[in-house]
Design an enzyme around this catalytic site. Sequence first.
Site, PDB file in Angstrom:
ATOM      1  N   LYS A  27       0.877  -1.051   0.131  1.00 15.04           N
ATOM      2  CA  LYS A  27      -0.063   0.030  -0.064  1.00 15.04           C
ATOM      3  C   LYS A  27       0.883   1.183   0.201  1.00 15.04           C
ATOM      4  O   LYS A  27       0.699   2.198  -0.749  1.00 15.04           O
ATOM      5  CB  LYS A  27      -0.993  -0.014   1.183  1.00 15.04           C
ATOM      6  CG  LYS A  27      -2.135   1.076   1.142  1.00 15.04           C
ATOM      7  CD  LYS A  27      -2.906   0.810   2.540  1.00 15.04           C
ATOM      8  CE  LYS A  27      -3.730  -0.336   2.218  1.00 15.04           C
ATOM      9  NZ  LYS A  27      -4.761  -0.250   3.302  1.00 15.04           N
ATOM     10  N   ARG A  97      -3.661   2.890   8.308  1.00 16.14           N
ATOM     11  CA  ARG A  97      -3.703   1.681   7.905  1.00 16.14           C
ATOM     12  C   ARG A  97      -2.635   0.746   7.613  1.00 16.14           C
ATOM     13  O   ARG A  97      -1.595   1.400   7.324  1.00 16.14           O
ATOM     14  CB  ARG A  97      -4.588   1.966   6.319  1.00 16.14           C
ATOM     15  CG  ARG A  97      -5.754   3.000   6.314  1.00 16.14           C
ATOM     16  CD  ARG A  97      -5.928   3.097   4.800  1.00 16.14           C
ATOM     17  NE  ARG A  97      -7.010   4.058   4.668  1.00 16.14           N
ATOM     18  CZ  ARG A  97      -8.374   3.717   4.058  1.00 16.14           C
ATOM     19  NH1 ARG A  97      -8.617   2.582   4.064  1.00 16.14           N
ATOM     20  NH2 ARG A  97      -9.246   4.622   4.091  1.00 16.14           N
ATOM     21  N   GLY A 106      -8.199  -7.117   4.585  1.00 17.40           N
ATOM     22  CA  GLY A 106      -8.876  -7.280   5.770  1.00 17.40           C
ATOM     23  C   GLY A 106      -8.403  -7.960   6.799  1.00 17.40           C
ATOM     24  O   GLY A 106      -9.227  -8.206   8.062  1.00 17.40           O
ATOM     25  N   MET A 108      -5.529  -7.246   8.668  1.00 16.51           N
ATOM     26  CA  MET A 108      -5.217  -6.358   9.623  1.00 16.51           C
ATOM     27  C   MET A 108      -6.023  -5.119  10.058  1.00 16.51           C
ATOM     28  O   MET A 108      -6.948  -4.731   9.212  1.00 16.51           O
ATOM     29  CB  MET A 108      -3.602  -5.966   9.291  1.00 16.51           C
ATOM     30  CG  MET A 108      -2.813  -7.109   9.395  1.00 16.51           C
ATOM     31  SD  MET A 108      -0.967  -6.868   8.953  1.00 16.51           S
ATOM     32  CE  MET A 108      -1.289  -6.475   7.089  1.00 16.51           C
ATOM     33  N   ARG A 347      -3.977  -1.476  -5.921  1.00 16.82           N
ATOM     34  CA  ARG A 347      -3.082  -2.711  -5.781  1.00 16.82           C
ATOM     35  C   ARG A 347      -3.277  -3.715  -6.830  1.00 16.82           C
ATOM     36  O   ARG A 347      -4.606  -3.503  -7.335  1.00 16.82           O
ATOM     37  CB  ARG A 347      -3.173  -3.382  -4.414  1.00 16.82           C
ATOM     38  CG  ARG A 347      -4.770  -3.630  -4.334  1.00 16.82           C
ATOM     39  CD  ARG A 347      -4.987  -4.456  -3.019  1.00 16.82           C
ATOM     40  NE  ARG A 347      -6.394  -4.534  -2.422  1.00 16.82           N
ATOM     41  CZ  ARG A 347      -6.816  -4.734  -1.441  1.00 16.82           C
ATOM     42  NH1 ARG A 347      -5.926  -4.821  -0.185  1.00 16.82           N
ATOM     43  NH2 ARG A 347      -8.135  -4.884  -1.067  1.00 16.82           N
ATOM     44  N   HIS A 474     -16.098  -7.963   1.775  1.00 14.91           N
ATOM     45  CA  HIS A 474     -14.830  -9.102   2.260  1.00 14.91           C
ATOM     46  C   HIS A 474     -15.081 -10.442   1.642  1.00 14.91           C
ATOM     47  O   HIS A 474     -14.299 -11.024   1.163  1.00 14.91           O
ATOM     48  CB  HIS A 474     -14.958  -9.035   3.894  1.00 14.91           C
ATOM     49  CG  HIS A 474     -13.905 -10.093   4.287  1.00 14.91           C
ATOM     50  ND1 HIS A 474     -14.375 -11.309   4.753  1.00 14.91           N
ATOM     51  CD2 HIS A 474     -12.744 -10.124   4.547  1.00 14.91           C
ATOM     52  CE1 HIS A 474     -13.371 -12.180   5.128  1.00 14.91           C
ATOM     53  NE2 HIS A 474     -12.189 -11.286   5.119  1.00 14.91           N
ATOM     54  N   SER A 800      13.411 -42.147 -10.863  1.00 15.25           N
ATOM     55  CA  SER A 800      12.222 -41.258 -10.553  1.00 15.25           C
ATOM     56  C   SER A 800      11.921 -41.147  -9.077  1.00 15.25           C
ATOM     57  O   SER A 800      11.928 -42.124  -8.264  1.00 15.25           O
ATOM     58  CB  SER A 800      11.374 -41.806 -11.107  1.00 15.25           C
ATOM     59  OG  SER A 800       9.885 -41.320 -11.199  1.00 15.25           O
ATOM     60  N   CYS A 867       7.622 -38.708  -9.521  1.00 13.22           N
ATOM     61  CA  CYS A 867       6.438 -39.093  -9.773  1.00 13.22           C
ATOM     62  C   CYS A 867       5.617 -39.462  -8.573  1.00 13.22           C
ATOM     63  O   CYS A 867       4.440 -39.752  -8.547  1.00 13.22           O
ATOM     64  CB  CYS A 867       6.296 -40.641 -10.327  1.00 13.22           C
ATOM     65  SG  CYS A 867       7.310 -41.817  -9.202  1.00 13.22           S
ATOM     66  N   TYR A 887      11.703 -34.002 -15.839  1.00 11.63           N
ATOM     67  CA  TYR A 887      10.193 -34.170 -16.141  1.00 11.63           C
ATOM     68  C   TYR A 887       9.719 -34.390 -14.731  1.00 11.63           C
ATOM     69  O   TYR A 887      10.421 -34.718 -13.634  1.00 11.63           O
ATOM     70  CB  TYR A 887       9.888 -35.388 -17.028  1.00 11.63           C
ATOM     71  CG  TYR A 887      10.073 -36.494 -16.375  1.00 11.63           C
ATOM     72  CD1 TYR A 887       9.059 -37.246 -15.560  1.00 11.63           C
ATOM     73  CD2 TYR A 887      11.096 -37.455 -16.704  1.00 11.63           C
ATOM     74  CE1 TYR A 887       9.307 -38.388 -14.882  1.00 11.63           C
ATOM     75  CE2 TYR A 887      11.357 -38.688 -16.218  1.00 11.63           C
ATOM     76  CZ  TYR A 887      10.296 -39.371 -15.435  1.00 11.63           C
ATOM     77  OH  TYR A 887      10.502 -40.496 -15.040  1.00 11.63           O
TER      78      TYR A 887
END
Length: 910
Positions: A27, A97, A106, A108, A347, A474, A800, A867, A887
């Site tokens: 912020k 804030r 929301g 804090m 934001r 919210h 693997s 895997c 992979y």
Amino acid sequence: MAEKHVYYFGNGKADGNATMKETLGGKGANLAEMTNIGIPVPAGFTITTDVCVYYNDTNNQYPPGLKDQVEDALKKVEKAMGAKYGCTENPLLVSCRSGARESMPGMMDTVLNIGLNEDTVNALAKQANDERFAWDSYRRFIQMYGDVVMQLPLTSDGEDRFELILEEHREKAGVHYDHELTVDQLKAIVDDYKKVVKDTLGKEFPTDPMEQLWGAIGAVFGSWSNDRAVVYRRQYNIPHEWGTATNVQAMAFGNLGDDCATGVGLTRDCSMGDPGFCGDYLINAQGEDVVAGIRVPKRIETQLEDDMPEAYKQLDDIAKKLEKHYKDVQDIEFTVQRGKVWLLQTRNAKRTGFAAVRIAVDLVEEGLIDEKEAVGNKRRIPADDLNQLLQPIFDPAVKKAAQDEGRHMTTGINAGPGAATGQIVLSAEKAEAMFNEDNDVALMLVRKETSPEDLRGMRVSKGILTAQGGASSHAALVSRQMGKACVVGADELSINYADKTVSAGDKVLKEGDWITIDGFTGEVFEGKIDTSPSEVMRVLEGKMKPEESETYQRYAKLMSWADEHRKLKVRANCEPGDVAEEAVAFGCEGVGLCRTEHMFFDKVEAMRKMILAEDLETRKKAVDEILPHQREDFESLFRTMAGRPVTIRLLDPPLHEFLSDRHLEEEPGLDKKLAEMTGKSVEDIHRRVAELEELNPMLGHRGCRLGVVYPEITAMQARAIFEAACNVKADGIDVHPEVMIPLVGFLSEYRNQEKIVREQADAVFEEKNTNIEYMVGTMIEIPRAALCADEIAQGAEFFSFGTNDLTQTTLGMSRDDYGTFIPYYKENDIVPADPFQTVDQDGVGKLMKIGVEGGRSTRGDLKIGICGEHGGDPASVMFCHTIGLDYVSCSPRRIPIARLAAAQIALTSK
């Protein structure tokens, strides 16, 4: 020179900028950036995140020099705004804030209208020429400060004392909304507020403006450690040690009359991704009113231009400027004060998976970003969010039938897309308790409105339904981030917490009854409604043409960009059948794990004959009964994969999974049946079952150990694999079998099993008069295998990582039993994440690194994959890229997620 703790912004100049989020929080950094690019921002200053860390580490102390820096910055704000803090003639009011590096909406605390007392409220009334506005602001300040800073406790019935007083005065005045109260009524409320503070806390409400300011600053820093903030950080893997910044900013007033407003806007819709400025606003209100759902908000896109044409034009221009500057959809907070627009925050907006994909693709097509940015920024499209595009939706015909049956209850604002049905639960606490008892329970959290305290319940619910609030409330904001179906502002709903009922018209449902919401349309139905596959799934299944679905087309475009940039291959964990076909549709590049035991369970009688056999000939005969079935399954898999490599794991589970006391108990007469089938006595059957019992079968006679003791199992499986490969090759289809020997810890174990596999391959190739290239490798799933990888690679042609078992054996945790304590471990930050969902990089990950380095030190071209189920977890996929795997392999529906995560790490690691 003293360390700089305070950064000023105002009058078109700021000490900071958007790159300083670590110091100023998101912020504060964006307030500075907006100031620098000429956006109208009320002057203010940011106290750094380091001060928060210091404050919480030193039992609420501040670093030396902070007080002087705050006072100097406050003087700059006074000069910029032409008002003086605490002045009884021209008072400056400020807000306080929070603002962490990562947005925590929301979670804090915030305090508005700081600086008001009996003297300054009268000065404010005179200055604004509006006594009602001044006393309304004072009423709001006492309530917010009393809750946030002084922490006025709830009543014994769990009611907010301020809200009870306010409700009592509204009823007495005969009005429904706060803005309908008169000046005298507001003054009476202020008196009652002060009295309840004194009576409950035993001290007066503070009147000194500087005491108020430091109280608010401390409360914001302290709120970094409140329960909801801690839970949120665990949910989204935000480090606890970061701390929050505190932003002190001159107030802009949206409650000065009907030419004033406050709102929360989005530069694009963040539910589905549609372009155009949109959001919620309220006339004659302050910012907290919009997100709190106190009044039903108006919609920016349909009403603001008519209500305030000049303000709408200003906001629309600002929205376009910010989106172009930040190159992403923005979530802005604004106030219109007598026609002038002020920006209080911007934001990067939270968005659903649906919206994330559309927005990213649209921004590329609009020329605002390129393909690499669309794919590579994991904050733009968190890979896991692709899962939302694959989730079921409501079948229109089934939903229409529900409407025809009169089950439609009401329609609210569609805030989070998707189909959700669940049992009504009216409190977050109960939702969490029910989920902890049964993780498979389907819950619908139904509230008048949600607050940050409801986060725990929202997290475990299938969907969220509120009677109040708008698309910026919210509930809407958090549900979008969580990917939950959500409907808000269903104001026809009446929710009675005392009676535990939810009603609309003549329909009354009780807590525990089923309710259904459509997050695409905002519709609410009683009971359950069946779902159907999403558009993406229908296209992949061939039930819908690609050109009929814009959602699929965007998804496909994004996936093509991801495939262009990723280095990791993505395979599937699957067996023959529909799941294998689904894996191909999702873009798998082969099979990383075929679990052959599934085929044994289909022929459990033959397996039991083998287990009960007293001699080799009888055992081999029993095992060979399974061979044609295995061969048929392998053929099917090879044909489906059509030339892609297929890794087949030899039999892994312990024998007790095929025959145990549990089987004898659950299948009455099984012992007699087995006795007749084998020619043995019932006593012999029970004796053999007792011999099979293991205290810890997870660490017992399983994996390659079975093949070593019963080589006929390995021989049969190898023959089935190679016969299937030869048959498929004969039909002109390329095949690439990879035989994986499980649970190897010693090179000698590997050599024992490899010899059998290669003997069977040679025999089959000679019989079939053909030859097929194949590989034999192993699964690295116990610590010794990783530590001795250089030795094992003397034989193994590929590795693997079976991270499910490697995690179990490294941590000494059973994945079957750890559920009894892992929630506590996560709740108390013993572990940062569930180690069976995300690779424990410091422990298990270190063994993987050792395995990679050791294996390739012996065999430079060693192919290595993963895997375990971690293969579909984005953080784990990125880790696998980092340590040099070739992979990852995962369940079919995680394949798109793995493809995107692999591209993101490939792009960002450069």
